[in-house]
Design an enzyme around this catalytic site. Structure first.
Site, mmCIF file in Angstrom:
data_model
loop_
_atom_site.group_PDB
_atom_site.id
_atom_site.type_symbol
_atom_site.label_atom_id
_atom_site.label_comp_id
_atom_site.label_asym_id
_atom_site.label_seq_id
_atom_site.Cartn_x
_atom_site.Cartn_y
_atom_site.Cartn_z
ATOM 1 N N ASP A 1 -145.926 7.881 12.090
ATOM 2 C CA ASP A 1 -146.809 8.529 11.101
ATOM 3 C C ASP A 1 -147.975 7.579 10.814
ATOM 4 O OD1 ASP A 1 -145.284 10.881 10.550
ATOM 5 O OD2 ASP A 1 -144.009 9.757 9.162
ATOM 6 N N HIS B 1 -142.581 7.436 8.897
ATOM 7 C CA HIS B 1 -142.040 7.072 10.201
ATOM 8 C C HIS B 1 -143.038 6.077 10.782
ATOM 9 C CE1 HIS B 1 -140.341 11.299 9.892
ATOM 10 N NE2 HIS B 1 -139.277 10.521 9.983
#
Ligand code: GLO
Ligand code: MG
Length: 344
Positions: free
Chosen positions: A52, A49
């Protein structure tokens, strides 16, 4: 020599075990330690993501965001890993509460588009062209709350905006019919590909098919994959498993239905998926009861079973298959498949 499969997973696949009914049951593992596990578990690709990679991406300048993303790229290089894709995590931000691209509030829609562009920039810094759109909250709890026709037009506009913004990126839509929403837009790969073909650059838009999502839509994941592959649009997969129509379980690959798993592998083999160089992505969760020390086993187990099923597909007796088909004796074919899966 047949092409080798390459495997990926996302850092969220090693998790603390919280669910909607209870808190975490395992300690967190920091990102750098997760990265160290990839190669040991047999994986070469990391799914991301946007946050992330850059957790504070909403609060830093574009230059600082780039700097942090480049640091992550260096960590990947040091471990001999590559980023497979980056996905904008729109669903955890307050502005994404009503969906991002399809929100009723124009300010939220604008935010979603800006976030998509920043996600794209993080992807480039990480060295991947692939963007994944799991359209988590793009849907409704109550149909009367949105105009679904307009919503699909907004989704198409989001695709087009990204395609214009970066003429190198590729977009894979990850369909899912429900959860967290009651009804999600783009519930199947058919919906995703219709949008792809309608976009300004159909050659750069395809799909990522997740086993559990297809099953939740009442469809066969192998056939969904076949449909995408038949027109060159299977950009990735999220293999896992799902025990019937309930919450999205993300069980280890083949854990609920070995035959369905076998057929997904079979179709990937038939379509020459490893030759495309694309990843076999997993999207699996450890059971909540699993102890911390072994809370990564679902990943290596899924990979092991996948590779065993590749062997099963490759060793299925083709002469028996051809004879059964010629005789239109599908009962015999069924028995042959079951016996082969059972080892004799
Ligand atoms: C949830 C999805 C989710 C996505 C991930 C990448 O049901 O499967 O895990 O795959 O966020 O976009
Ligand atoms: Mg997924």
């Amino acid at each position: 020599m047949a092409a080798e499969y390459r495997f990926s997973f996302g850092p969220w696949n090693i998790h603390e075990g919280a669910d909607p009914f209870g808190p975490a049951v395992r300690p967190s593992l920091e990102f750098a330690k997760k990265l160290k596990m990839y190669k040991q578990l047999g994986f070469d690709g990391v799914q991301f993501h946007d946050d992330d990679a850059v957790p504070n991406m909403e609060h830093v300048s574009p230059a600082e965001m780039q700097r942090q993303a480049k640091d992550v790229k260096k960590m990947l290089d040091d471990e001999g890993l590559v980023a497979e894709f980056v996905a904008p995590r729109l669903w955890e931000d307050p502005r994404g509460v009503d969906g991002g691209f399809t929100a009723n509030d124009a300010k939220c829609r604008d935010w979603a588009i800006e976030r998509l562009k920043r996600c794209n920039d993080i992807g480039n810094a990480l060295g991947t062209r692939l963007r994944v759109l799991w359209l988590a909250r793009e849907g409704t709890y109550i149909r009367e709350s949105k105009n679904a026709i307009e919503a699909y037009q907004y989704l198409l506009e989001a695709l087009n905006t990204l395609l214009r913004y970066d003429n190198q990126c590729e977009i894979a839509i990850e369909p899912k019919p429900n959860e967290p929403m009651d009804h999600a837009y783009c519930p199947t790969i058919g919906h995703a590909i219709a949008l792809a073909l309608k976009s300004i650059d159909p050659n750069r838009v395809g799909g990522l098919i997740e086993t559990a999502h297809a099953l939740l839509a009442g469809l066969d994941p192998a056939d969904e994959m076949a449909f995408a592959m038949s027109i060159g649009k299977l950009y990735s997969v999220h293999l896992n498993d799902q025990n019937g129509l309930k919450f999205d379980q993300d069980k280890s690959f083949a854990a609920a239905n070995l035959r369905t798993a076998y057929n997904q592998v079979r179709v990937l083999e038939l379509g020459g998926y490893p030759e495309t160089g694309r990843f076999i992505g997993l999207d699996v969760k450890a059971m909540r009861t699993q102890k911390f020390e072994t809370s990564h086993k679902h990943l290596s187990n899924s990979r092991t079973i996948f590779l065993k099923l590749v062997e099963k597909v490759r060793t299925f007796p083709r002469d028996v298959e051809a004879q059964c088909i010629a005789d239109r004796d599908y009962e015999a074919l069924e028995l042959a498949v079951l016996q082969h899966l059972m080892g004799g």
